[in-house]
Design a protein around this motif. Sequence first.
Motif, PDB file in Angstrom:
ATOM      1  N   CYS A   1      12.501 -23.195  -0.945  1.00  0.00           N
ATOM      2  CA  CYS A   1      13.488 -22.204  -0.519  1.00  0.00           C
ATOM      3  C   CYS A   1      13.998 -21.393  -1.706  1.00  0.00           C
ATOM      4  CB  CYS A   1      14.663 -22.892   0.174  1.00  0.00           C
ATOM      5  SG  CYS A   1      14.241 -23.588   1.776  1.00  0.00           S
ATOM      6  N   ALA A   2      14.245 -22.068  -2.824  1.00  0.00           N
ATOM      7  CA  ALA A   2      14.729 -21.373  -4.013  1.00  0.00           C
ATOM      8  C   ALA A   2      13.697 -20.371  -4.527  1.00  0.00           C
ATOM      9  CB  ALA A   2      15.086 -22.385  -5.103  1.00  0.00           C
TER      10      ALA A   2
ATOM     11  N   SER B   1      12.701 -33.565   0.413  1.00  0.00           N
ATOM     12  CA  SER B   1      13.853 -32.660   0.470  1.00  0.00           C
ATOM     13  C   SER B   1      13.931 -31.824  -0.802  1.00  0.00           C
ATOM     14  CB  SER B   1      15.146 -33.446   0.675  1.00  0.00           C
ATOM     15  OG  SER B   1      15.412 -34.280  -0.428  1.00  0.00           O
ATOM     16  N   MET B   2      13.573 -32.404  -1.943  1.00  0.00           N
ATOM     17  CA  MET B   2      13.552 -31.630  -3.178  1.00  0.00           C
ATOM     18  C   MET B   2      12.455 -30.569  -3.128  1.00  0.00           C
ATOM     19  SD  MET B   2      15.967 -32.339  -5.216  1.00  0.00           S
ATOM     20  CE  MET B   2      15.371 -31.644  -6.740  1.00  0.00           C
TER      21      MET B   2
ATOM     22  N   VAL C   1      11.330 -29.095  -0.406  1.00  0.00           N
ATOM     23  CA  VAL C   1      11.807 -28.050   0.499  1.00  0.00           C
ATOM     24  C   VAL C   1      12.851 -27.196  -0.196  1.00  0.00           C
ATOM     25  CG1 VAL C   1      13.096 -27.634   2.631  1.00  0.00           C
ATOM     26  CG2 VAL C   1      11.256 -29.322   2.602  1.00  0.00           C
ATOM     27  N   LEU C   2      13.744 -27.829  -0.943  1.00  0.00           N
ATOM     28  CA  LEU C   2      14.780 -27.092  -1.669  1.00  0.00           C
ATOM     29  C   LEU C   2      14.154 -26.150  -2.696  1.00  0.00           C
ATOM     30  CD1 LEU C   2      17.843 -26.801  -2.119  1.00  0.00           C
ATOM     31  CD2 LEU C   2      17.634 -28.569  -3.873  1.00  0.00           C
ATOM     32  N   TRP C   3      13.170 -26.643  -3.443  1.00  0.00           N
ATOM     33  CA  TRP C   3      12.501 -25.800  -4.425  1.00  0.00           C
ATOM     34  C   TRP C   3      11.737 -24.669  -3.747  1.00  0.00           C
ATOM     35  CZ3 TRP C   3      13.324 -24.902  -9.254  1.00  0.00           C
ATOM     36  CH2 TRP C   3      13.910 -25.863 -10.048  1.00  0.00           C
TER      37      TRP C   3
ATOM     38  N   ASP D   1      13.664 -38.090  -0.198  1.00  0.00           N
ATOM     39  CA  ASP D   1      14.269 -37.374  -1.321  1.00  0.00           C
ATOM     40  C   ASP D   1      13.250 -36.451  -1.971  1.00  0.00           C
ATOM     41  OD1 ASP D   1      16.666 -38.594  -0.906  1.00  0.00           O
ATOM     42  OD2 ASP D   1      16.365 -40.166  -2.406  1.00  0.00           O
TER      43      ASP D   1
END
Length: 59
Positions: free
Chosen positions: A18-19, A11-12, A14-16, A8
């Motif tokens: 990408c954002a 993944s957070m 990676v998400l940040w 988790d």
Amino acid sequence: MARGTIPDKWSMRVLWACAIGSAVGLYMVAVDRQMKNREKMIAEGLASVDSGGHSSENV
């Protein structure tokens, strides 16, 4: 429980990432468009000044 927190967390991250990458990309596109629009407006302004100057000389 400890196993679930590591994916988790990653993944957070990676998400940040990408954002933030998307935001930087959009910012760079916006700056590029502003520069091109500014150059276009300057060129049009110079063209109108040149055409106005030539027409007054011809009269």
